[in-house]
Each structure stands twice: as C-alpha cells, then as structure tokens.
Design an enzyme around this catalytic site. Structure first.
Site, PDB file in Angstrom:
ATOM      1  N   LYS A  35      24.738 -29.877  22.559  1.00 30.54           N
ATOM      2  CA  LYS A  35      24.159 -29.231  23.819  1.00 30.54           C
ATOM      3  C   LYS A  35      22.554 -28.914  23.131  1.00 30.54           C
ATOM      4  CE  LYS A  35      24.249 -24.945  25.520  1.00 30.54           C
ATOM      5  NZ  LYS A  35      22.981 -24.345  25.589  1.00 30.54           N
ATOM      6  N   ASP A  62      20.386 -29.129  28.309  1.00 29.47           N
ATOM      7  CA  ASP A  62      20.629 -27.851  29.044  1.00 29.47           C
ATOM      8  C   ASP A  62      19.414 -27.316  29.355  1.00 29.47           C
ATOM      9  OD1 ASP A  62      21.563 -25.251  30.157  1.00 29.47           O
ATOM     10  OD2 ASP A  62      22.121 -24.566  27.824  1.00 29.47           O
ATOM     11  N   LEU A  63      18.654 -27.727  30.133  1.00 26.14           N
ATOM     12  CA  LEU A  63      17.029 -27.084  30.364  1.00 26.14           C
ATOM     13  C   LEU A  63      17.115 -26.349  31.917  1.00 26.14           C
ATOM     14  CD1 LEU A  63      14.678 -30.154  28.987  1.00 26.14           C
ATOM     15  CD2 LEU A  63      15.521 -27.954  28.021  1.00 26.14           C
ATOM     16  N   LYS A  64      18.379 -26.339  32.512  1.00 29.55           N
ATOM     17  CA  LYS A  64      18.398 -25.512  33.801  1.00 29.55           C
ATOM     18  C   LYS A  64      17.127 -25.592  34.725  1.00 29.55           C
ATOM     19  CE  LYS A  64      21.191 -22.409  31.496  1.00 29.55           C
ATOM     20  NZ  LYS A  64      21.259 -22.361  30.185  1.00 29.55           N
ATOM     21  N   PHE A  65      16.897 -26.998  35.252  1.00 28.90           N
ATOM     22  CA  PHE A  65      15.519 -27.347  36.010  1.00 28.90           C
ATOM     23  C   PHE A  65      15.807 -26.276  37.302  1.00 28.90           C
ATOM     24  CE2 PHE A  65      15.894 -31.706  33.911  1.00 28.90           C
ATOM     25  CZ  PHE A  65      14.764 -31.175  32.809  1.00 28.90           C
ATOM     26  N   ASP A  67      12.906 -25.985  40.382  1.00 31.47           N
ATOM     27  CA  ASP A  67      11.422 -26.179  40.833  1.00 31.47           C
ATOM     28  C   ASP A  67      11.418 -26.582  42.128  1.00 31.47           C
ATOM     29  OD1 ASP A  67       8.425 -26.570  40.570  1.00 31.47           O
ATOM     30  OD2 ASP A  67       8.677 -26.916  38.409  1.00 31.47           O
ATOM     31  N   ILE A  68      10.157 -27.019  42.507  1.00 33.46           N
ATOM     32  CA  ILE A  68      10.426 -27.879  43.960  1.00 33.46           C
ATOM     33  C   ILE A  68      10.936 -29.206  43.755  1.00 33.46           C
ATOM     34  CG2 ILE A  68       8.110 -26.697  44.547  1.00 33.46           C
ATOM     35  CD1 ILE A  68       6.681 -29.547  44.190  1.00 33.46           C
ATOM     36  N   PRO A  69      11.633 -29.530  44.803  1.00 35.00           N
ATOM     37  CA  PRO A  69      12.491 -30.707  45.024  1.00 35.00           C
ATOM     38  C   PRO A  69      12.002 -31.890  44.230  1.00 35.00           C
ATOM     39  CG  PRO A  69      12.584 -29.637  46.970  1.00 35.00           C
ATOM     40  CD  PRO A  69      11.644 -28.975  46.465  1.00 35.00           C
ATOM     41  N   ASN A  70      10.791 -32.399  44.344  1.00 35.34           N
ATOM     42  CA  ASN A  70      10.076 -33.516  43.947  1.00 35.34           C
ATOM     43  C   ASN A  70      10.222 -33.130  42.284  1.00 35.34           C
ATOM     44  OD1 ASN A  70       8.843 -36.085  43.956  1.00 35.34           O
ATOM     45  ND2 ASN A  70       7.007 -35.062  43.161  1.00 35.34           N
ATOM     46  N   THR A  71       9.578 -32.152  41.768  1.00 36.35           N
ATOM     47  CA  THR A  71       9.538 -32.014  40.126  1.00 36.35           C
ATOM     48  C   THR A  71      10.950 -31.836  39.843  1.00 36.35           C
ATOM     49  OG1 THR A  71       7.479 -30.646  40.728  1.00 36.35           O
ATOM     50  CG2 THR A  71       8.326 -30.474  38.612  1.00 36.35           C
ATOM     51  N   THR A 122      25.445 -15.617  33.659  1.00 36.98           N
ATOM     52  CA  THR A 122      26.314 -14.655  33.250  1.00 36.98           C
ATOM     53  C   THR A 122      25.816 -13.396  32.867  1.00 36.98           C
ATOM     54  OG1 THR A 122      26.713 -15.742  30.913  1.00 36.98           O
ATOM     55  CG2 THR A 122      28.501 -16.089  32.654  1.00 36.98           C
ATOM     56  N   ARG A 213      27.717 -20.336  17.876  1.00 40.43           N
ATOM     57  CA  ARG A 213      28.005 -19.930  16.808  1.00 40.43           C
ATOM     58  C   ARG A 213      29.173 -19.995  16.125  1.00 40.43           C
ATOM     59  NH1 ARG A 213      24.925 -14.665  19.091  1.00 40.43           N
ATOM     60  NH2 ARG A 213      25.795 -15.821  20.822  1.00 40.43           N
TER      61      ARG A 213
HETATM   62  O1  C5P Z   1      26.761 -19.151  20.178  1.00 36.83           O
HETATM   63  P1  C5P Z   1      27.596 -19.012  21.606  1.00 36.83           P
HETATM   64  O2  C5P Z   1      28.812 -19.718  21.278  1.00 36.83           O
HETATM   65  O3  C5P Z   1      27.423 -17.787  22.196  1.00 36.83           O
HETATM   66  O4  C5P Z   1      26.388 -19.979  22.381  1.00 36.83           O
HETATM   67  C1  C5P Z   1      26.809 -20.204  23.711  1.00 36.83           C
HETATM   68  C2  C5P Z   1      25.628 -21.260  24.164  1.00 36.83           C
HETATM   69  O5  C5P Z   1      25.958 -21.295  25.641  1.00 36.83           O
HETATM   70  C3  C5P Z   1      24.249 -20.651  24.172  1.00 36.83           C
HETATM   71  O6  C5P Z   1      23.377 -21.993  24.200  1.00 36.83           O
HETATM   72  C4  C5P Z   1      23.850 -20.116  25.558  1.00 36.83           C
HETATM   73  O7  C5P Z   1      22.671 -20.115  25.747  1.00 36.83           O
HETATM   74  C5  C5P Z   1      24.871 -20.794  26.463  1.00 36.83           C
HETATM   75  N1  C5P Z   1      25.228 -20.220  27.626  1.00 36.83           N
HETATM   76  C6  C5P Z   1      25.897 -18.990  27.698  1.00 36.83           C
HETATM   77  N2  C5P Z   1      26.421 -18.499  28.794  1.00 36.83           N
HETATM   78  C7  C5P Z   1      26.034 -18.751  29.784  1.00 36.83           C
HETATM   79  C8  C5P Z   1      25.433 -20.189  29.954  1.00 36.83           C
HETATM   80  C9  C5P Z   1      25.054 -20.706  28.614  1.00 36.83           C
HETATM   81  O8  C5P Z   1      26.286 -18.425  26.538  1.00 36.83           O
HETATM   82  N3  C5P Z   1      26.404 -18.408  31.044  1.00 36.83           N
END
Ligand code: C5P
Length: 236
Positions: A35, A62-65, A67-71, A122, A213
């Site tokens: 990811k 995982d860039l979580k876009f 924005d407006i629909p077109n972009t 979360t 991690r």
């Molecule tokens: O190191 P760790 O296992 O906590 O990393 C979790 C990854 O998942 C990180 O990249 C974090 O940004 C992502 N993430 C998260 N909780 C979310 C959404 C994404 O921990 N609700």
C-alpha cells in the site's frame, strides 16, 4: 468478488524512496501486496509505484481522492494508467463523484484497479461528526456511506474489523472489505486504538488486511508476513 491471495497489504509508510525499496526487497510478492499512501507518494511520486511493480508487487494506491466528479474521475484514470491493483476515493464525495469514478474505469478496456471507498475515517468519532454538522453517529454514517458506495458501483470499502461483520451482512459477500488496525496477537498496538488479530479480522468478514508497522518495523518482516498469512489461511 473473488478474493485473491495474497490478502496482506503492507503499508509502505516511508518518506524516502530508498527506504521503501529496501523494505520491498525484504518482502515476497507471493506473500503480500503493498500500500502506497500520501506520505510516500508525495515524497517519491509515481516512479516509486512503478519501481515496486517492477519488483513484482501489486500496489494499492491509497490517496483517498475527494474532489469534484471530473477531477476525481481523472485521478482514478491516472491511477489505472499507472497500473495499480487498487485505488480509493472518499464516499463522502457523494453520488456523482463516485459514479464519475466508476464510469471512468468502465470506459477502459484493459485491466482496471479495484475501486474502493473510504467511509468514515477511524480517527473520527461521533462527536467530530456532530461538530461537522453530521447528526448521524459514526456507526450510522459508516453504514450510510457504505450503502452509497455500493449503489454507485464501488467494489468495496475500507472499514475497521469492528464494522466488518455488519457490513458483510448488509452488503453481501461480493463487496470487498479492506481492514487496517491489524496486530499479531503478541504485538504492540502503536498508536492504533482498536486493534484486532489477522484471524479475527478474517472471521469478521474482511477480505484484505492492511498491516504496517508490525511488518515494516520487525527484525524479519518476511517472517511476520508468512506467519500472518498462515493465520489468515487457518481462519479462512
Ligand atoms: O502501522 P499500521 O499497521 O498502524 O498502519 C496502518 C496503515 O493503515 C497506515 O498506512 C494507516 O494510514 C492506514 N489506515 C489506518 N486506519 C484507517 C485507514 C487507514 O490505520 N482507518
């Protein structure tokens, strides 16, 4: 939706290209996907995604876009052209944004990334939503946005393991659930508040598990990955 192994998505949360590539060299593409999030992408660009794919890994961008629909649709298209396996958008961008992203991918003839929505981060609690003018509780808002995502053609959502079983029941087995906050039974929680083991997340109905991690900080990342894969298999 076919669940395709490997089901572990390693969060490559690095700020330097070389640190990321060094970690990739210690991992096995048959055991995990990778990811790439905002930190690494902003620091190292699409070239690092290409380098990871050249090493044989499939990538969740995982860039979580949002924005407006077109972009948003054009950003999703650029991700597809880069060749990633999964990409995501914020469900709170609304129906027209979600539909535009879906349509953009449907126009493509070749391989398409899985298109996943984030519902409520979360880190957000009900009180935070209320301060934003959203009267729903976080749990209600997750359900609402997950239904919106499904009815607008998303392939799945990111959700906590705690939300997975109710979403699985409501949205069906074909809807892809991607779950972070995973820790092996014996590991530190780091800054995650609610953590679950890989086996518990699979039993709750998650398809893919995001693990950062516990793998990237381990003395032997590949061994942690293999052990988690075995726990996932046993729980499946
Ligand atoms: O190191 P760790 O296992 O906590 O990393 C979790 C990854 O998942 C990180 O990249 C974090 O940004 C992502 N993430 C998260 N909780 C979310 C959404 C994404 O921990 N609700």
């Amino acid at each position: 939706m076919m669940i395709e192994n490997p089901r572990i998505l390693v969060a490559m949360d690095f700020d330097r290209r070389q640190d990321c590539l060094n970690m990739a060299d210690r991992l096995d593409p048959t055991q995990c996907r990778l990811k790439v999030g905002k930190e690494l992408f902003t620091a190292a660009g699409p070239q690092v995604v290409e380098a990871l794919m050249q090493k044989g890994f499939e990538v969740f961008l995982d860039l979580k876009f949002h924005d407006i629909p077109n972009t948003t649709a054009k950003a999703v298209k650029a991700a597809a052209e880069l060749g990633v396996w999964m990409v995501n958008v914020h469900a709170s961008g609304g129906e027209r944004m979600l539909a535009a992203a879906r349509n953009e991918l449907d126009k493509r003839s070749g391989a398409k990334p899985l298109l996943i929505a984030v519902t409520v981060l979360t880190s957000i609690e009900s009180a935070d939503l209320h301060a934003l003018g959203v009267a729903n509780s976080a749990a209600e808002q997750v359900q609402l946005l997950a239904r919106l995502a499904q009815s607008n053609g998303m392939d799945g959502v990111v959700c906590s393991a705690r939300e997975a079983s109710s979403l699985r029941a409501e949205l069906g087995a074909g809807f892809c659930l991607v779950t972070p906050g995973i820790r092996p039974a014996d590991a530190a929680a780091d800054d995650q508040r609610r953590v679950v083991t890989p086996a518990d997340a699979i039993r709750a109905g998650s398809h893919y598990l995001v693990v950062g991690r516990p793998i990237t900080q381990a003395p032997d990342p590949a061994a942690v990955c293999r052990n988690m894969a075995a726990a996932i298999k046993a729980a499946s």
